[in-house]
Enzyme design. Sequence first.
Site, PDB file in Angstrom:
ATOM      1  N   GLU A 160       2.392  -5.754   7.571  1.00 12.24           N
ATOM      2  CA  GLU A 160       1.439  -4.759   8.075  1.00 12.24           C
ATOM      3  C   GLU A 160       1.498  -4.581   9.589  1.00 12.24           C
ATOM      4  O   GLU A 160       1.262  -3.488  10.110  1.00 12.24           O
ATOM      5  CB  GLU A 160       0.008  -5.142   7.659  1.00 12.24           C
ATOM      6  CG  GLU A 160      -0.322  -4.897   6.209  1.00 12.24           C
ATOM      7  CD  GLU A 160       0.068  -6.053   5.297  1.00 12.24           C
ATOM      8  OE1 GLU A 160      -0.335  -6.045   4.130  1.00 12.24           O
ATOM      9  OE2 GLU A 160       0.780  -6.980   5.763  1.00 12.24           O
ATOM     10  N   GLY A 208       0.200  -5.429   0.630  1.00 12.60           N
ATOM     11  CA  GLY A 208      -0.808  -5.490  -0.432  1.00 12.60           C
ATOM     12  C   GLY A 208      -0.263  -6.083  -1.712  1.00 12.60           C
ATOM     13  O   GLY A 208      -1.013  -6.655  -2.511  1.00 12.60           O
ATOM     14  N   ALA A 235       0.830  -1.205   0.000  1.00  8.39           N
ATOM     15  CA  ALA A 235       0.000   0.000   0.000  1.00  8.39           C
ATOM     16  C   ALA A 235       0.864   1.253   0.000  1.00  8.39           C
ATOM     17  O   ALA A 235       2.023   1.228   0.407  1.00  8.39           O
ATOM     18  CB  ALA A 235      -0.920  -0.008   1.218  1.00  8.39           C
TER      19      ALA A 235
END
Length: 715
Positions: free
Chosen positions: A123, A100, A61
């Site tokens: 993450e 992602g 991301a």
Amino acid sequence: MAQYSRISGSVGLITLKNPPVNALSAAVRQGIVDTVEKALCDPQVKSVVICGQDGVFCGGADVKEFEKSMSGPPLIPMIHSIECATKPMVAAIEGSALGGGLELALGCHYRIAHSKARLGLPEVTLGLLPAAGGSQRLPRLIGVPAALDLITTGRHVTAAEALQLGIVDQVTDHKTVDAAVKFALSVAGKPLDARRISTYPCPVVTDLDALFEDVMQKVRQSARGAIAPIACVQAVRAAATLPYTRGMEREKELMATLFTSGQARALQYNFFAQRAVGKWRMPSGARWDTSTPRPVHKVAVIGLGTMGRGIAVALAQAGLPVVTVEAQEKQLMEAKRVMSDMLKRGAKRRGVAPPLDKISYSSNIQDLADVDLVIEAVFEDMDLKKKVFLQLSAVCKPGTLLCTNTSGLDVDQLASQTRNPELVVGMHFFAPAHVMKLLEVVYGPRSSPQAVATAMQLGKKMGKISVAVGNCRGFVGNRMLKLYTEQASFLLEEGATPDLVDRAIEEFGFPMGVFRMSDLSGLDIGWRVRKEMKLAVPGQSARIREGRRYSPLGDLLCEQGRFGQKTGRGWYRYNKPGDRVAHSDPWLHHFLEEYRAQHGLVARRIDQQEILERCLYPMINEGFRILQDGIAAGPEDIDVIYVFGYGWPRHCGGPMFYASMVGLEKVLERLEHYYQAHPDVPYLQPCSLLRRLVAIGSPPVQKWREVIKNLHSQL
């Protein structure tokens, strides 16, 4: 931001284009949606390959988008549409597939990786969880235990490990896109139902409840108050116990809790802070992007105690030839044996050959005549270090950078011993130097920008997070730490015990409390410094020195030979010298009672909140003074130093970020309260920069640099 072409007649090629890591920004997501649709609608296309430009698949991301309302196509439906596609979708993974990016690859039907690629779901390090199906697809693909390991730690795996785990279908040493296209041609027209991971049941685990209970216990212990690792376990449990659609709902619920949390903001702030400190600036205006580092081909380390050994090993592991010098023959032989073992252990962990040939050993300082940079790591004594710098200045070739590993001595005094003081900087490593990530690069008033740039670049080559700081006693980290340890001793005088103080600090998130840490590093180190400063006087237990409050507790323990773990006694007792398991010591409790009685002190109950405020707020206050003095360029510098050098919990951002989260008004109010209660402790008086920030409405930490800049321009 995603380019479409058709190659080999029937393969649609989608290339992600968002340098440097092809992050999944709104434009990239829109590009993927558009190009996937184009490929699926093209009757000549029988299969599709997704890759990234410039040798990187996708770094995940775009973290900058987290701070604003999201726009563009959402990630989950985009990945779902890829998985549901009627044509084979093949991910060609080069460089990295992280976060992602890996979730995108998991949505594809096949994954081909280059042998040097790295994959992971990091993450958790940003206070989040893999919320685009990663927590639901990965356990279905590789099993619950392996998925828990990757998701709760955020660690990256090599392509070889990814193949072993079953994350990728093939690994290649050749051009990944070519291998993926060849693979895509071979699977064109084949059924895809068995390739859609969301339809897989989770591999069966015997006694699932016991597994999750055990993992949760371990995660709670290692997380030390961080909530994201716990949410990751809960998300994987949903994958193991619920149908995919309900698991996705649980993933979404957990992510919603994390996304707006203070911990996520702190971890994301820390992510950007690490990048900000690399763009250093000196008070002269000299900057990282205008200062060219000198080439460094050969390095020397002088002094092979614990720090010198670690520094030399770190340099060798970075691929640099290192000349080491130790005057004492016995210490030289011992260092050679220990460093050889360190290099072998490190190489075994990394799966490479140990770089034993990179280090040469000598007892003669004349052997440093042709090196480009010297790091002095002798005993922390100013007279000794001055003598060494005088010798180095005479021996080394013109232009050699002379660096000192001092943890707090005046770099300018050492520079004054040399012919070229502009070539002298501090390189303050943290023990163990071959493991710890932090490096304080200390510039004196005469250090050249090029010297600073060279030291910063060398730190980067060694894999360190380098922070440029000004020259003062203790620099940034130890200048603040002094107040932390001093307040902890004051709390003992007033009624606390080492166990009570350490428990509060460890529950806050530090890996080790102040007294356990003191026992580990050795009480005699601080004692020696205090004796040099004429503060510690043998046999004297007065509580006022140089007109201010002083605690002689540490000095009194040292006088009794209680130096910590090395002697088996310190603030705690140990079963034997060198043992690491601390036990509460009844002798010490009795000693504290006698000490209080001698000085007329009445023990009182001290709660956890006071311990944290007394230990942490004076550090924060000193941090504001450091910013005001121009020793650190911004709050990010201080926070990175404390997170990577002193064990400050990452999910609290660092001391300055933590102050902004607590509220500057509250920090100011509590400091004023404690200063009124202890007027003989001058550093409790709130810093004027803190007062100024509160007066203008307590701006967010990211805005402090502008206030500091204006403050300096008025001085």
